[in-house]
Design an enzyme around this catalytic site. Structure first.
Site, PDB file in Angstrom:
ATOM      1  N   GLU A   1       6.758  20.358 -29.269  1.00  0.00           N
ATOM      2  CA  GLU A   1       6.358  19.303 -28.280  1.00  0.00           C
ATOM      3  C   GLU A   1       6.988  17.915 -28.280  1.00  0.00           C
ATOM      4  OE1 GLU A   1       4.097  19.821 -26.132  1.00  0.00           O
ATOM      5  OE2 GLU A   1       2.767  21.444 -26.638  1.00  0.00           O
TER       6      GLU A   1
ATOM      7  N   LYS B   1       2.487  18.818 -42.366  1.00  0.00           N
ATOM      8  CA  LYS B   1       3.281  17.655 -42.950  1.00  0.00           C
ATOM      9  C   LYS B   1       3.185  16.490 -41.734  1.00  0.00           C
ATOM     10  CE  LYS B   1       7.349  16.041 -41.811  1.00  0.00           C
ATOM     11  NZ  LYS B   1       7.271  14.717 -41.914  1.00  0.00           N
TER      12      LYS B   1
ATOM     13  N   GLY C   1      -3.506  11.399 -20.865  1.00  0.00           N
ATOM     14  CA  GLY C   1      -5.154  11.560 -20.884  1.00  0.00           C
ATOM     15  C   GLY C   1      -5.445  13.099 -20.727  1.00  0.00           C
TER      16      GLY C   1
ATOM     17  N   THR D   1       3.642  16.749 -37.493  1.00  0.00           N
ATOM     18  CA  THR D   1       2.877  15.900 -36.530  1.00  0.00           C
ATOM     19  C   THR D   1       3.732  14.381 -36.501  1.00  0.00           C
ATOM     20  OG1 THR D   1       1.251  15.053 -37.818  1.00  0.00           O
ATOM     21  CG2 THR D   1       0.959  17.008 -36.525  1.00  0.00           C
TER      22      THR D   1
ATOM     23  N   CYS E   1       3.623  10.501 -25.703  1.00  0.00           N
ATOM     24  CA  CYS E   1       4.677  11.341 -25.237  1.00  0.00           C
ATOM     25  C   CYS E   1       4.196  11.279 -23.648  1.00  0.00           C
ATOM     26  CB  CYS E   1       4.697  12.724 -25.901  1.00  0.00           C
ATOM     27  SG  CYS E   1       2.867  13.510 -26.047  1.00  0.00           S
TER      28      CYS E   1
END
Length: 531
Positions: free
Chosen positions: A284, A206, A480, A180, A318
């Site tokens: 991602e 991690k 959001g 992450t 992001c």
């Protein structure tokens, strides 16, 4: 609490916190977080490690919070071996029973919402309300996963052979490696972990080396729940470290799925390593998100979505809004509204709920902000809200910057790149086809939005001829996302999907089953094979 094998010698210094962070300080003490912490856990015990130390400094005031010891090869191997053993047991638990454990995790997060949210705010730098909101996302995904634990359904199909039944089912995959980023130091872990747990997987996490204490806090919270429910040791593990640790995970054949959140550069490296061993990766990655402002938009409502999308989390989401594509007929009107709104922004300590914008994560991020600004100016960008690094009382960490706005053209190279900072670019458009082309004309494909009251425009934007992003919104901003929908994007964003909808299937393996309950053995496609 987790059994301490390698406790620190001294308690955290209260001087590391401002007066309004006292509950955070007490929270860390209650979770046995000290000045020196092991950063490696099998879920029920902390392991000794000879890895390098990671110092966690708050971008809020620049002070040292605590130091964490990262994983070395020996402790990492211990974690992976323990996770493999735990998987053999955990996958045999009925899914609703696994869901019950996740339900209790959600209840624990409800109890710790305020202090954990404040820790997120203090260690990462996002506003206090966003810190609370991030923990609420964790609670929400727990609720979603509990319901999901009774709905891991497959399909039944009609067989072409008489006396046969054919169906498919989903089985646990194994160890899920979770990498992450700092900007959502706890929520993204929970998106992956809670789904993986109800699916019967075990997790090795991690966290970002920039927010190690958030990882330790979460590990302690879930340990309380796991101990009460006799969850096998190794179901949820923690390994702290930097790039080398990520490479160990990406190349580890014991980990069938690696979920990685971060930069596109990092994601390409992970994908190459995992793909070389024919593993799975859930990526991602970066976003270069745009909002199209139509001439038929509600400009006052649009302003809210644009400003929050651009400056929320100091532009370090992001899904942050990077580009505004504005119709030429209302360009000047909306530009003036934006400039006025930006001049009302309050920048400062994110633990003060009166402030809108906190700091960037560290001075390296400030340097990238300044480099992007210089590049924009060289390419001809015109700053209508000036950038700058803030100094003086309250800004001692050197991580506070001024959100800025630049007028650019669609052919400038700078708009092709994501700058993880509050830099917003304005671009004019003439018609909707041009606007969509500008929106899609970047390598990234995460989130997009259009502000319009014109139904035809909205439907075109959402059609196959419209946005090419994984997320496309109308009359809300780019950031959001709710946990009920699958989250992720296309192109250089990586193609992964987390959170809601049927994202759970990523964490499982599909199996097709055929049962012959007849007295004969007919072959498929009518093939004859007589003995």
């Amino acid at each position: 609490m987790i059994k301490e094998i390698n406790p620190g010698d001294t308690a955290l210094s209260a001087n590391a916190y401002k007066d309004n962070s006292t509950s955070t300080y007490n929270f860390l003490k209650s979770l046995e977080i000290r000045e020196n912490n092991s950063g490696v856990s099998t879920g029920l015990q902390w392991l000794k490690s000879k890895g390098e130390t990671i110092a966690s400094h708050s971008p809020v005031d620049g002070k040292l919070i605590a130091v964490v010891t990262s994983a070395d090869r020996e402790s990492y191997t211990t974690v992976i071996n323990k996770a493999g053993e735990a998987f053999k047991l955990w996958k045999m638990w009925p899914s609703p029973k696994r869901g019950e454990v996740v339900r209790q995790v959600g209840d624990a997060l409800r109890r710790y919402k305020q202090p954990l949210g404040k820790l997120v705010s203090y260690e990462m730098g996002k506003s206090l309300q966003e810190g609370y909101g991030e923990v609420q996302e964790m609670i929400d995904i727990c609720d979603f996963a509990v319901g999901l634990s009774r709905q891991l359904h497959g399909f039944t199909m009609h067989s072409e052979r008489p006396g046969h039944r054919m169906y498919e089912q989903w089985h646990p995959l194994g160890i899920v490696g979770i990498i992450t980023a700092f900007n959502f130091p706890v929520a993204v872990w929970s998106w992956n972990t809670m789904l993986a747990l109800v699916c019967g997987d075990v997790c090795v996490w991690k966290p970002s080396e920039k927010t190690p204490l958030c990882g330790i806090a979460c590990q302690n919270i879930i340990a309380e729940v796991f101990q009460k429910n006799n969850v096998p040791e190794g179901v949820c593990s923690l390994v702290q470290g930097g790039r080398e640790l990520g490479e160990w995970m990406a190349n580890d054949t014991n980990i069938p799925l690696v979920s990685a959140t971060g930069s596109t550069k990092m994601g390409k490296s992970v994908a190459a390593a995992v793909g070389a061993r024919l593993g799975r990766s859930l990526l991602e990655l970066g976003g270069n998100n745009a909002i199209i402002i139509s001439k038929d938009a509600d400009l006052d409502m649009s302003l809210i979505g644009c400003v929050f999308g651009a400056v929320g989390t100091a532009g370090q989401r992001c899904t942050s809004t990077r580009r505004l594509i504005i119709h030429e007929s209302i360009y000047d009107i909306f530009k003036d509204k934006l400039v006025k709104a930006y001049h009302q922004l309050r920048i400062g300590d994110p633990l003060d709920e009166n402030n809108h914008v906190g700091p960037l994560i560290d001075k390296e991020a400030v340097s990238m902000y300044l480099a992007a600004i210089e590049r924009c100016k060289k390419e001809g960008g015109n700053f209508i809200v000036e950038p700058g690094v803030l100094k003086g009382k309250g800004f001692e960490s050197g991580c506070y910057v001024r959100p800025c706005i630049a007028e650019v053209t669609k052919d400038m190279d700078i708009v092709q790149h994501e700058t993880f900072a509050p830099v917003l670019y304005l671009i004019k458009y003439h018609d909707l086809e041009e606007a969509i082309a500008i929106q899609n004309g970047v390598p990234q494909g995460l989130s997009s939005a259009m502000m319009t009251l014109n139904l035809r425009e909205a439907e075109q934007f959402l059609s196959s001829a419209g946005s090419d992003c994984g997320i496309a919104n109308v009359n809300i901003g780019t950031s959001g996302a709710e946990i009920g929908g699958a989250f992720g994007g296309e192109k250089e964003t990586g193609g992964g999907r987390e959170s809601g909808s049927d994202a759970w299937r990523t964490y499982m393996r599909r199996q097709t089953n055929t049962i012959n309950y007849s007295t004969n053995l007919p072959l498929a496609q009518g093939i004859k094979f007589d003995l």
